[in-house]
Enzyme design. Structure first.
Site, mmCIF file in Angstrom:
data_model
loop_
_atom_site.group_PDB
_atom_site.id
_atom_site.type_symbol
_atom_site.label_atom_id
_atom_site.label_comp_id
_atom_site.label_asym_id
_atom_site.label_seq_id
_atom_site.Cartn_x
_atom_site.Cartn_y
_atom_site.Cartn_z
ATOM 1 N N ASP A 82 0.815 -1.228 0.000
ATOM 2 C CA ASP A 82 0.000 0.000 0.000
ATOM 3 C C ASP A 82 0.843 1.271 0.000
ATOM 4 O O ASP A 82 0.421 2.306 0.527
ATOM 5 C CB ASP A 82 -0.965 0.001 1.192
ATOM 6 C CG ASP A 82 -2.068 1.055 1.053
ATOM 7 O OD1 ASP A 82 -2.544 1.262 -0.074
ATOM 8 O OD2 ASP A 82 -2.415 1.681 2.065
ATOM 9 N N ASP B 4 -3.552 -5.120 -4.511
ATOM 10 C CA ASP B 4 -2.756 -3.947 -4.915
ATOM 11 C C ASP B 4 -1.300 -4.261 -5.211
ATOM 12 O O ASP B 4 -0.513 -3.348 -5.467
ATOM 13 C CB ASP B 4 -2.834 -2.828 -3.869
ATOM 14 C CG ASP B 4 -4.170 -2.092 -3.888
ATOM 15 O OD1 ASP B 4 -4.937 -2.278 -4.846
ATOM 16 O OD2 ASP B 4 -4.442 -1.343 -2.941
ATOM 17 N N ASP C 64 -11.591 1.630 5.461
ATOM 18 C CA ASP C 64 -10.518 1.710 4.467
ATOM 19 C C ASP C 64 -9.333 2.523 4.978
ATOM 20 O O ASP C 64 -8.265 2.488 4.376
ATOM 21 C CB ASP C 64 -11.031 2.371 3.182
ATOM 22 C CG ASP C 64 -12.077 1.528 2.480
ATOM 23 O OD1 ASP C 64 -11.899 0.308 2.388
ATOM 24 O OD2 ASP C 64 -13.089 2.098 2.032
#
Length: 383
Positions: free
Chosen positions: A109, A147, A341
């Protein structure tokens, strides 16, 4: 039920286990594993009951009883081996298929809201080895590193001129595919982000470098809000482009999600001749897309972070392996609905989320206000 999903359930029969193969539709997901819920979800349910809000308590309870992924990341190899073994054993006893989301790749991330992960490649490969040992011969569906391919170190501006860390990222994902896909009853799916991010032409070369041709396939829309229709079409285009590239074609020539659909389908019909059984399959995340993506107020934010706890979203289709597509293996709840989130700032100095007028919980923590939105705006309804 898609053959590859059915195979995961029936593979255990050869190991002496008794696994049910129930019919799974958009309102009944008995074939997938239901993990224990976030403890704060139970606290929210208890609080709603004390307030006499039986309707919302019932809806939150129905949400947490719906099959969803079990996430792993940041544990030591010994810890993750024990945890994965416990989950896969419990799922096998119940005749259900666990969805395991692995989230521990180095540089995870871009060191943002969900920062963490292994320190380096050696630590990561040891962790993957432990996950494989924990799964063993039991059935599992693996969502490999959300991701990881859509958000590489180079995309984050955190790599050198030679893209050393990005090359390592592809090698790490490829290692995980090589370790996990050959297990007796495991199927591995790789990251593509979501349909409003990378073009098909951009993500397919990344999938190939990550080892998609040795995996079962890929997933899309994890932790995002794009519609089922957009995700299924994106997946179909990606699968077709991977097949075209495997036959010697250039992914740059493939149609992408912004082509007119009739034109893209015509290109596929003319250029892709592989048997769907031999193509890369895909799964999609329908956990929070019941209302589709959020459109931020025009001109209000310098960075609206439309992916980050957007308001008034709803639960989407229940997990199902009956998708009506030979390439689309399942709709799943990969992101845990009700978990934040992150602390969204939308380009402001914070600390409050200006869209909500409050400080959002940290990534992965229970978000009661959002949980209520998800169940109240669910489509189809829940509870």
């Amino acid at each position: 039920m898609r053959p590859r999903i059915r195979a995961l359930l029936t593979a255990a029969a050869a190991l002496g286990l008794t696994l049910a193969v129930p019919t799974v539709d958009a309102h009944s997901a008995g074939g997938f594993y239901v993990p224990p819920a976030n403890p704060d979800a139970y606290r929210q349910i208890a609080g709603l009951l004390r307030q006499g809000d039986l309707a919302d308590a019932s809806k939150i309870a129905a949400m947490v009883r719906t099959p969803q992924a079990v996430w792993y990341g940041d544990q030591t190899p010994a810890e993750v081996r024990r945890a994965v073994a416990a989950t896969t054993r419990d799922a096998a006893r119940k005749g259900t298929l666990p969805v395991l989301a692995l989230y521990n790749v180095p540089g995870r991330d871009c060191a943002n809201y969900s920062a963490g992960g292994a320190a380096d490649t050696a630590e990561y490969t040891a962790w993957i080895d432990a996950v494989a040992a924990g799964i063993g011969s039991r059935p599992a569906l693996v969502i490999l590193e959300p991701d990881s391919l859509a958000l590489t170190p180079a995309d984050c501006g955190q790599d050198d001129a030679q893209q050393t860390l990005t090359a390592a990222r592809f090698a790490e994902v490829d290692y995980a595919v090589g370790k996990l896909e050959p297990l007796a009853a495991t199927r591995v799916y790789l990251d593509t982000g979501h349909p409003n991010w990378h073009s098909v032409n951009s993500i397919v070369p990344r999938l190939i470098r990550g080892g998609v041709e040795r995996a079962t396939g890929f997933y899309t829309n994890t932790s995002n809000y794009q519609t089922d229709d957009a995700g299924a079409w994106y997946g179909t285009l990606i699968s077709s482009c991977v097949a075209y590239a495997a036959a010697g074609g250039d992914p740059a020539a493939c149609p992408n999600q912004w082509w007119p659909r009739a034109d893209a389908q015509g290109w596929i019909d003319a250029n892709v001749h592989a048997d769907p059984a031999d193509m890369a399959h895909f799964v999609t995340d329908s956990s929070r897309n019941g209302q589709g993506p959020w459109t931020p107020p025009a001109g209000k934010y310098t960075n609206a972070e439309d992916w980050c706890n957007p308001p008034d979203r709803g639960l989407g289709a229940r997990p199902t392996a009956d998708t009506g597509s030979a390439l689309h293996d399942a709709k799943l709840w990969i992101k845990i609905p009700g978990e934040s989130d992150g602390r969204c700032l939308r380009g402001t100095a914070g600390p409050e989320d200006p869209e909500r007028g409050m400080v959002d919980p940290a990534a992965g923590q229970w978000f009661p206000e959002q949980a209520l939105e998800l169940v109240r705006f669910a489509s189809p309804p829940i509870g």
